[in-house]
Design an enzyme around this catalytic site. Sequence first.
Site, PDB file in Angstrom:
ATOM      1  N   ASP A 229      -0.956  -8.169 -45.900  1.00  0.00           N
ATOM      2  CA  ASP A 229      -0.200  -7.034 -45.350  1.00  0.00           C
ATOM      3  C   ASP A 229       1.304  -7.320 -45.326  1.00  0.00           C
ATOM      4  O   ASP A 229       2.133  -6.419 -45.400  1.00  0.00           O
ATOM      5  CB  ASP A 229      -0.620  -6.717 -43.905  1.00  0.00           C
TER       6      ASP A 229
ATOM      7  N   ASP B 233       4.989  -8.234 -38.303  1.00  0.00           N
ATOM      8  CA  ASP B 233       4.971  -6.783 -38.425  1.00  0.00           C
ATOM      9  C   ASP B 233       6.312  -6.135 -38.084  1.00  0.00           C
ATOM     10  O   ASP B 233       6.430  -4.897 -38.109  1.00  0.00           O
ATOM     11  CB  ASP B 233       3.855  -6.196 -37.555  1.00  0.00           C
TER      12      ASP B 233
HETATM   13  N1  GLY Z   1      -3.099  -5.328 -40.141  1.00  0.00           N
HETATM   14  C1  GLY Z   1      -2.811  -4.380 -41.102  1.00  0.00           C
HETATM   15  C2  GLY Z   1      -3.976  -3.664 -41.619  1.00  0.00           C
HETATM   16  O1  GLY Z   1      -4.958  -3.490 -40.920  1.00  0.00           O
HETATM   17  O2  GLY Z   1      -3.912  -3.224 -42.730  1.00  0.00           O
END
Ligand code: GLY
Length: 369
Positions: A148, A92
């Site tokens: 993601d 992230d």
């Molecule tokens: N972990 C990223 C989302 O919840 O989209």
Amino acid sequence: MTDFFALETKKLIEEKISGNLHKIQDQLPHVAGNDGIYDDTKPDWWTSSFWPGILWTLYDLTENEQFKNLAQNCNHKIERFFIEHPEKFDHDAGFQFLLTSVFKYEITGDEESKRVGLQAANFLAGRYNPKGHFIKSWDRAPGWVIVDCMMNLSLLFWASRVSGDPRYKNIAIEHADTFLKYGVREDGSTCHILSFDAETGKFIEPIGGQGFGPESSWSRGNAWAIYGFANMYRFTGEEKYLQTAKKISHQFIASLPEDHVPYWDHRVDTIENEPRDSSAAAIASSGLLEIADHVPQNEKRVYKDNASRILNSLSKNYATWNNPEYQGILVEGTGHKPKGNFVNVSLIYGDYFFIEAIAKLNGWNRHIF
Ligand code: GLY
């Protein structure tokens, strides 16, 4: 020409965020429940950068120094935390540093922000598994890749651009190709988690994760994939990425209910009593606008009109314009339905991508992601 909806919604956003400045200050919000008050998360939570991202966007649109001053305080908080806790870096880093250090560098040219952004890119690149050709998501599961992460790749392309070193973007391309191969189905649906053997790099299986199941189609995951593959086309000019973004977006659009805001997963057994996810709608609309930028003139309407339909519905049916005390912009976001976490709430990333999409409709083209 900028349309009436885009201009009016931009004004509403400015009003809402201005009203939030003294309430949220330099906290790092994630979720607001029924009372509409945003919480304050830790700097290493994946959503920590979305409030500063909102502030930098508003500063970019208005040049109002209030937004910039607060954004800088948030940047400082996040940057300092990671200097003290480098072990907390994970995939992230893209979300966390694109919307803070990179955003500041792109607007102000601040060299220290560039250095911090490059350092974050180094950490992200260091997560690359050369046998499996992917960037691992979490240390606890070194063979797991999540959809993601398609959004985090922008940090690597940025790092290659500003450093002149192609290794960052080469890693991003390898990762995107791996996700394309194993995570995007023929019909344009996607799954959340791909599991690989971290030693050999061999693919094992898809995992449902935040979606309904391994064969379902988590709507926010789809939205990340639409946007991520559209970005891949912008960065590389490779046609396969644009075709992939289009294919996923067609599945997304075809799965929308009447009000154009998806349920949390496009493939739940029955939609009765299932929650929507307004954040998926906001992310997808910004991704659709990205696709619209790259397709020939006679196709643009398909993507732009669908983005506008979603954004209009969000503003009309899911926004809190008439409740100035409520800090979130969008209601009915769903964070992690299978775990029952953050269901039917306001999510700061839903607000960020809604603002970003409206900014794009107003001609903003900074392209932080
Ligand atoms: N972990 C990223 C989302 O919840 O989209």
